[in-house]
Design a protein around this motif. Structure first.
Motif, mmCIF file in Angstrom:
data_model
loop_
_atom_site.group_PDB
_atom_site.id
_atom_site.type_symbol
_atom_site.label_atom_id
_atom_site.label_comp_id
_atom_site.label_asym_id
_atom_site.label_seq_id
_atom_site.Cartn_x
_atom_site.Cartn_y
_atom_site.Cartn_z
ATOM 1 N N ALA A 73 0.822 -1.214 0.000
ATOM 2 C CA ALA A 73 0.000 0.000 0.000
ATOM 3 C C ALA A 73 0.854 1.261 0.000
ATOM 4 C CB ALA A 73 -0.930 -0.010 1.206
ATOM 5 N N LEU A 74 1.996 1.205 0.668
ATOM 6 C CA LEU A 74 2.863 2.378 0.779
ATOM 7 C C LEU A 74 3.896 2.470 -0.343
ATOM 8 C CD1 LEU A 74 3.540 2.382 4.636
ATOM 9 C CD2 LEU A 74 2.078 3.963 3.349
ATOM 10 N N ALA A 75 3.996 1.445 -1.160
ATOM 11 C CA ALA A 75 5.034 1.412 -2.198
ATOM 12 C C ALA A 75 5.038 2.644 -3.099
ATOM 13 C CB ALA A 75 4.898 0.136 -3.027
ATOM 14 N N THR A 133 0.848 -10.354 -3.873
ATOM 15 C CA THR A 133 1.801 -9.246 -3.846
ATOM 16 C C THR A 133 2.008 -8.677 -5.244
ATOM 17 O OG1 THR A 133 2.943 -10.216 -1.942
ATOM 18 C CG2 THR A 133 4.149 -8.580 -3.222
ATOM 19 N N VAL A 134 2.216 -9.558 -6.207
ATOM 20 C CA VAL A 134 2.417 -9.122 -7.592
ATOM 21 C C VAL A 134 1.187 -8.371 -8.101
ATOM 22 C CG1 VAL A 134 2.713 -9.914 -9.972
ATOM 23 C CG2 VAL A 134 4.105 -10.905 -8.144
ATOM 24 N N PHE A 158 2.897 -0.569 -10.818
ATOM 25 C CA PHE A 158 4.220 -1.159 -10.939
ATOM 26 C C PHE A 158 4.213 -2.274 -11.978
ATOM 27 C CE2 PHE A 158 4.341 0.862 -6.857
ATOM 28 C CZ PHE A 158 5.670 1.155 -6.600
ATOM 29 N N ILE A 159 5.370 -2.529 -12.554
ATOM 30 C CA ILE A 159 5.579 -3.739 -13.347
ATOM 31 C C ILE A 159 6.259 -4.739 -12.415
ATOM 32 C CG2 ILE A 159 6.746 -4.757 -15.327
ATOM 33 C CD1 ILE A 159 6.592 -2.029 -16.679
ATOM 34 N N ALA A 160 5.549 -5.789 -12.049
ATOM 35 C CA ALA A 160 6.028 -6.713 -11.014
ATOM 36 C C ALA A 160 6.071 -8.144 -11.543
ATOM 37 C CB ALA A 160 5.116 -6.642 -9.791
ATOM 38 N N HIS A 161 7.082 -8.877 -11.084
ATOM 39 C CA HIS A 161 7.194 -10.277 -11.487
ATOM 40 C C HIS A 161 8.039 -11.036 -10.470
ATOM 41 C CE1 HIS A 161 11.016 -8.644 -13.010
ATOM 42 N NE2 HIS A 161 11.464 -9.880 -12.972
ATOM 43 N N THR A 162 8.022 -12.342 -10.559
ATOM 44 C CA THR A 162 8.854 -13.184 -9.715
ATOM 45 C C THR A 162 10.255 -13.232 -10.298
ATOM 46 O OG1 THR A 162 6.993 -14.541 -8.982
ATOM 47 C CG2 THR A 162 9.182 -15.504 -8.791
ATOM 48 N N VAL A 170 11.320 -14.307 -4.509
ATOM 49 C CA VAL A 170 11.742 -12.907 -4.582
ATOM 50 C C VAL A 170 10.919 -12.219 -5.645
ATOM 51 C CG1 VAL A 170 13.601 -11.293 -5.099
ATOM 52 C CG2 VAL A 170 14.086 -13.359 -3.787
ATOM 53 N N ILE A 171 10.275 -11.112 -5.251
ATOM 54 C CA ILE A 171 9.473 -10.333 -6.176
ATOM 55 C C ILE A 171 10.205 -9.030 -6.497
ATOM 56 C CG2 ILE A 171 7.309 -9.034 -6.428
ATOM 57 C CD1 ILE A 171 6.013 -11.291 -4.759
ATOM 58 N N ARG A 172 10.255 -8.727 -7.771
ATOM 59 C CA ARG A 172 10.893 -7.508 -8.238
ATOM 60 C C ARG A 172 9.829 -6.639 -8.910
ATOM 61 N NH1 ARG A 172 16.357 -7.206 -12.055
ATOM 62 N NH2 ARG A 172 16.101 -5.073 -12.804
ATOM 63 N N ALA A 173 9.749 -5.393 -8.508
ATOM 64 C CA ALA A 173 8.753 -4.486 -9.065
ATOM 65 C C ALA A 173 9.399 -3.159 -9.418
ATOM 66 C CB ALA A 173 7.614 -4.271 -8.079
ATOM 67 N N HIS A 174 8.996 -2.596 -10.558
ATOM 68 C CA HIS A 174 9.501 -1.296 -11.001
ATOM 69 C C HIS A 174 8.331 -0.325 -11.135
ATOM 70 C CE1 HIS A 174 13.675 -2.423 -12.115
ATOM 71 N NE2 HIS A 174 13.122 -3.614 -12.161
ATOM 72 N N ARG A 175 8.528 0.876 -10.602
ATOM 73 C CA ARG A 175 7.500 1.902 -10.719
ATOM 74 C C ARG A 175 7.646 2.602 -12.051
ATOM 75 N NH1 ARG A 175 6.221 7.197 -6.896
ATOM 76 N NH2 ARG A 175 4.310 7.752 -8.012
ATOM 77 N N VAL A 176 6.631 2.541 -12.850
ATOM 78 C CA VAL A 176 6.690 3.097 -14.199
ATOM 79 C C VAL A 176 6.695 4.620 -14.121
ATOM 80 C CG1 VAL A 176 5.534 3.201 -16.427
ATOM 81 C CG2 VAL A 176 5.446 1.108 -15.061
#
Length: 224
Positions: free
Chosen positions: A144-146, A169-170, A178-182, A218-224
């Protein structure tokens, strides 16, 4: 997918502080392979011993801020930072406190994610893993805070268990822009905490009878 990595930085872990384990090493490996830390402003939330904050600094982060709500963890991580000579600042505080210092280019975290019938309380060692009935008390707050924690173009790296719904989470991060993936997975045998919680997990239907393994994600997410 990155291979698990053991820290090259000497660490002292005091009583009552979460010692780096397979989840820490899996996330460290992804952090190094990603190249996301170099030159970036980094937040390590739920820092524990400070292992991820120190790895980010070792990998060339220009600034690293680490938070934990446990005084013992803050003292431990501060000691490890001082001994390493790496530029890591450790503070006592919560996710809400960390938001006041954002946004950051990169957030790394190994948050509490073990489902428990007991609600999280206090600042003792159990807070390093107990995360409510679904294991998502901290994960949901973090997601929520991301958008406030992470700057546009920034990234999030987090590790959690299969038992705390990585797909959720994804999805939540994706819904937040976000663009999120494992980014990595690893199957491990139960450690002492999960062994102690096995009966609860079986009773809730999250764990098959007699199974004593879990998949770390491990989840990796990028804020567009």
């Amino acid at each position: 997918m990155a291979a698990p990595l053991r820290s090259t930085i000497p660490l002292q872990v005091t009583d009552g502080v979460y010692a780096p384990q397979e989840d820490s090493w899996l996330l460290s490996g992804v952090l190094e392979a990603s190249g996301l830390a170099e030159g970036r402003r980094v937040l390590d939330i739920c820092t524990g011993s400070g292992v991820l904050a120190l790895e980010a600094a070792r990998l060339g982060a220009r600034e690293v801020l680490a938070f934990d709500l446990c005084p013992a963890a803050v003292e431990c991580a501060s000691g490890n930072a001082a001994a390493s000579g790496l530029p890591v600042e450790v503070r006592l505080g919560t996710l809400q406190d960390a938001v006041q210092h954002g946004p950051f280019d990169l957030v790394v975290t190994n948050p509490p994610y073990v489902p428990s019938t007991l609600p999280p309380a206090g600042t003792g060692p159990d807070r390093a893993w107990d995360a409510g009935a679904d294991g998502r008390v901290v994960l949901d707050e973090l997601c929520a805070l991301a958008p406030r924690l992470i700057a546009p173009g920034g990234a999030l790296l987090l590790v959690q268990s299969e038992f705390s719904a990585p797909r959720q989470t994804v999805q939540v991060l994706t819904d937040s822009g976000f663009i999120a993936h494992t980014a990595a997975r690893q199957m491990i045998d139960f450690g002492p905490v999960m062994t102690a919680r096995a009966g609860e997990l079986e009773a809730s239907g999250l764990l098959e009878p007699e199974r004593r393994t879990e998949e770390l994600v491990v989840i990796r997410a990028h804020r567009v």
